[in-house]
Design a protein around this motif. Sequence first.
Motif, PDB file in Angstrom:
ATOM      1  N   SER A  68       0.825  -1.207   0.000  1.00  0.00           N
ATOM      2  CA  SER A  68       0.000   0.000   0.000  1.00  0.00           C
ATOM      3  C   SER A  68       0.858   1.255   0.000  1.00  0.00           C
ATOM      4  O   SER A  68       0.631   2.192  -0.783  1.00  0.00           O
ATOM      5  N   ALA A  72       1.287   4.050  -2.998  1.00  0.00           N
ATOM      6  CA  ALA A  72       0.895   5.434  -2.727  1.00  0.00           C
ATOM      7  C   ALA A  72       2.041   6.414  -2.949  1.00  0.00           C
ATOM      8  O   ALA A  72       1.819   7.553  -3.373  1.00  0.00           O
ATOM      9  N   SER A  73       3.284   5.981  -2.674  1.00  0.00           N
ATOM     10  CA  SER A  73       4.415   6.907  -2.758  1.00  0.00           C
ATOM     11  C   SER A  73       5.264   6.726  -4.003  1.00  0.00           C
ATOM     12  O   SER A  73       6.181   7.508  -4.246  1.00  0.00           O
ATOM     13  N   SER A  74       4.983   5.683  -4.777  1.00  0.00           N
ATOM     14  CA  SER A  74       5.772   5.376  -5.978  1.00  0.00           C
ATOM     15  C   SER A  74       7.224   5.081  -5.636  1.00  0.00           C
ATOM     16  O   SER A  74       8.094   5.167  -6.500  1.00  0.00           O
ATOM     17  N   GLY A 344      -5.036   6.803  -8.045  1.00  0.00           N
ATOM     18  CA  GLY A 344      -5.204   5.731  -7.060  1.00  0.00           C
ATOM     19  C   GLY A 344      -5.079   4.355  -7.664  1.00  0.00           C
ATOM     20  O   GLY A 344      -4.677   4.169  -8.818  1.00  0.00           O
TER      21      GLY A 344
END
Length: 546
Positions: A68, A72-74, A344
Amino acid sequence: MSDETWHNAALALKLLEIDPVGLGGAVVRMAASPARDALLAEFQPGPPLRKLPVNISDEQLFGGIDLSATLASSEVIENIGFFDKPYMAVIPMAERCPVALAAKLATLANQGLTQGFLAIDEGIEADERTPDVLAERLAFHISPQGRAPTVPAGTAPTGERVNRDDALTQLTLIAARFGISSLRAPTLAHRAAQAHASLMGRDHLTESDIAAAATLVFPHRATRVPEAEQAAQDDTPPPPPEVDETEGQGRDQDLSLPDTDMLIAAVKSLLPEGLLTGLVPAGTSRQAGGAGAGQKRKSNRRGRPLPSRPGRFDGTTRIDLIATLRTAAPWQPLRRQQTPDRPGLLFRPSDIRLKRYQEQSDRLLIFCVDASGSAAVSRLGEAKGAIELLLGEAYASRDQVALISFRGDAAEVLLPPTRSLVQTKRRLSALPGGGGTPLAAGLQSALVLALQSRTRGMTPTVILITDGRANIALDGSANRAQAGEDATRIAHALRASDISGLVIDMSNRPQPALAELSQTLAAPYVPLPRADAHRLTGAVHAALDG
């Protein structure tokens, strides 16, 4: 005996504090209670305690990529594993621990990456227990009986000194006498003996250390009860063994082994209840057959967790978020190329994974007792004793008991499904006897009660206790031929309803009619002439658990 089990439980935890890694840990099989809380409150091992849930993921257990956070942060963000820091793992509800997780924990323990385990086992039934692959690596099995004593245990006599090699030999021989084939057991017992000596402030082993270790490590692993040594058939005494005068010159001559018979007697006194009636070797699981346990039913709300399954969310089920994310993660780059403007995570209906659970229903033993004829007094006394014995075990196995009596021209439900021992004894004391034998009416009442109990989520089993001389038909007429036909017809209905049963023939000689009735019911047939309550109870256990 109950005081001794509590003293042994406290002693095992003290030894585990001294050597948590070498002893591996302990299984604490106790229901949630103030007594358990008080017992564990005094447990203060060296490594800090940390809960390990039975639904822990591989990423949380071994470490790895935080899916996750990475999405979300790449950026690749990694989790630390559970045992990256020196924690002693506390496993709540260890009886629900999946075998796959237990195998992973056992592998980590074999590699020396763990600091010990405290498996809190709240299981009730025999098959609800900590997986054997993990429990075998834990030295102790703590399951005190009765109430906790208020008087502390006395100090055992020290005994003579024992050297290391002799102690290992002695423990290995004792393990073999109890059918323990794994060499891990005597090794753990030796570590326990060393911890006991350290607890007593000694730097050497004594007989009391060996005895304490044997009584703590061996009883729950035993697969047989050692029999008394048989006398030699040859009356001529064997010649004394030749002794090498040079042997043992470099050894302390005062060292000796503890009394084997005394140690075996001490271990035997602590064997778990039920070992004599059904021994199951460690590492195997006994499957209850047929009516041996409540039926397992799939559920989406409660029960033992099962692997999730693909499905569509309809508001009545629960989504397994972790499994859903794990399914969708590999497709994210491809889906991002197809729809670059959508922010997302990108999900598809095929990614949805739904949680599943399995719950086990209560078992209901319906005793259908023939209270007719001249032999009713003895037969009813046997049935009363058997029901009381079985009901005493119902508190631990979740079984319920019901009682139907048939005599004269009708049957009567004397005891609806209950676990109340007081209520059962009160009803049994007033159980009447005498008159005709309306066997069909008894079976019909059992069928109705079984179907009603099934709607309440129970698994019914009908236990018919009779001498087989049916002479009263369903309409109340004294017609032996019609009574037999009615009984056969109700037996077919019981079988068609998939209600398991057991037929116990209490007549002086086995009755062919009852043997045929048991075939119609697809139920075991057990002839028990002149059976007492204990034999009757044993027959019920053998038929239901076999």
